[in-house]
Design an enzyme around this catalytic site. Sequence first.
Site, PDB file in Angstrom:
ATOM      1  N   TYR A   1       3.816   9.023 -11.175  1.00  0.00           N
ATOM      2  CA  TYR A   1       2.856   8.263 -10.366  1.00  0.00           C
ATOM      3  C   TYR A   1       2.020   7.318 -11.236  1.00  0.00           C
ATOM      4  O   TYR A   1       1.835   6.145 -10.904  1.00  0.00           O
ATOM      5  CB  TYR A   1       1.956   9.239  -9.618  1.00  0.00           C
ATOM      6  CG  TYR A   1       0.980   8.611  -8.652  1.00  0.00           C
ATOM      7  CD1 TYR A   1       1.372   8.269  -7.367  1.00  0.00           C
ATOM      8  CD2 TYR A   1      -0.341   8.377  -9.027  1.00  0.00           C
ATOM      9  CE1 TYR A   1       0.482   7.700  -6.468  1.00  0.00           C
ATOM     10  CE2 TYR A   1      -1.240   7.814  -8.142  1.00  0.00           C
ATOM     11  CZ  TYR A   1      -0.822   7.477  -6.865  1.00  0.00           C
ATOM     12  OH  TYR A   1      -1.716   6.910  -5.984  1.00  0.00           O
TER      13      TYR A   1
ATOM     14  N   ASN B   1       0.803  -1.215   0.000  1.00  0.00           N
ATOM     15  CA  ASN B   1       0.000   0.000   0.000  1.00  0.00           C
ATOM     16  C   ASN B   1       0.841   1.272   0.000  1.00  0.00           C
ATOM     17  O   ASN B   1       0.365   2.328  -0.429  1.00  0.00           O
ATOM     18  CB  ASN B   1      -0.916  -0.013   1.232  1.00  0.00           C
ATOM     19  CG  ASN B   1      -1.587   1.316   1.482  1.00  0.00           C
ATOM     20  OD1 ASN B   1      -2.504   1.705   0.768  1.00  0.00           O
ATOM     21  ND2 ASN B   1      -1.121   2.034   2.502  1.00  0.00           N
TER      22      ASN B   1
ATOM     23  N   PRO C   1      -7.892   2.010  -6.385  1.00  0.00           N
ATOM     24  CA  PRO C   1      -8.843   2.954  -5.783  1.00  0.00           C
ATOM     25  C   PRO C   1      -9.042   4.182  -6.657  1.00  0.00           C
ATOM     26  O   PRO C   1      -8.133   4.613  -7.387  1.00  0.00           O
ATOM     27  CB  PRO C   1      -8.162   3.357  -4.465  1.00  0.00           C
ATOM     28  CG  PRO C   1      -7.085   2.338  -4.248  1.00  0.00           C
ATOM     29  CD  PRO C   1      -6.658   1.915  -5.614  1.00  0.00           C
TER      30      PRO C   1
ATOM     31  N   GLN D   1      -3.184  10.702 -15.584  1.00  0.00           N
ATOM     32  CA  GLN D   1      -3.567  11.942 -14.924  1.00  0.00           C
ATOM     33  C   GLN D   1      -2.556  13.027 -15.263  1.00  0.00           C
ATOM     34  O   GLN D   1      -1.348  12.814 -15.201  1.00  0.00           O
ATOM     35  CB  GLN D   1      -3.640  11.744 -13.404  1.00  0.00           C
ATOM     36  CG  GLN D   1      -4.029  12.982 -12.612  1.00  0.00           C
ATOM     37  CD  GLN D   1      -5.397  13.517 -12.999  1.00  0.00           C
ATOM     38  OE1 GLN D   1      -5.511  14.340 -13.893  1.00  0.00           O
ATOM     39  NE2 GLN D   1      -6.441  13.025 -12.325  1.00  0.00           N
TER      40      GLN D   1
END
Length: 240
Positions: A147, A82, A177, A141
Amino acid sequence: MSRIAIVTGGTRGIGEAISVALKDQGFTVAANYAGNDEKAKAFTDRTGIAAFKWDVGDHEACLAGCAEVAEQLGEVDAVVNNAGITRDGTLHRMSYDDWHEVMRVNLGGCFNMAKACFPGMRERQWGRIVNIGSINGQAGQYGQVNYAAAKSGIHGFTKALAQEGAKFGVTVNAIAPGYIDTDMVAAVPEPVLEKIVAKIPVGRLGQAEEIARGVAFLCSENAAFVTGSTMSINGGQHMY
């Protein structure tokens, strides 16, 4: 005897919710963290879950950290990757260090933790690895080439490792998510946040506990036939 799980970045936000959900499911949980000793202690005091400090982007630190968990709690049966960081900026302004650090931690951390724990899972013929990707690894994005690349890499890493683990009873899955109501999202200016929510069909941000429930399922016996899969939990924002 309960199974042992490590949750990286497991003392705050989504990671904390995952740690608590796995504990509630019967796992003995080790929550990894990188730097904030005070918040890690508060987490342990609040939840009763032991916290262990190491940098997931450091290969040797992962080997040593996982060995310490195994010595103190028992052999590791489940790993939830995570931990993640952001160093946002357009490519025009992004430094190599910004690129490299995000790749080192977000994607490299998955490799490092798998190298530390996968061999034991394979030997014992049971294991669960859950990697936390992102909607931005699926859709991209603006201002996040580092990222998005790292999270997209996690999805490919998941599919490849799942093929290696399947015959040994080790499942490898990912969760992607969407926008979740965490401290990071709360820091987004209100007008920008309103625009984000407007693009989510269910009309709200997700909750950390909703991600945690997905992880808990993938770590359970009930998910033994699920491997190489990416579970998108994003309120319908990106249907992939």
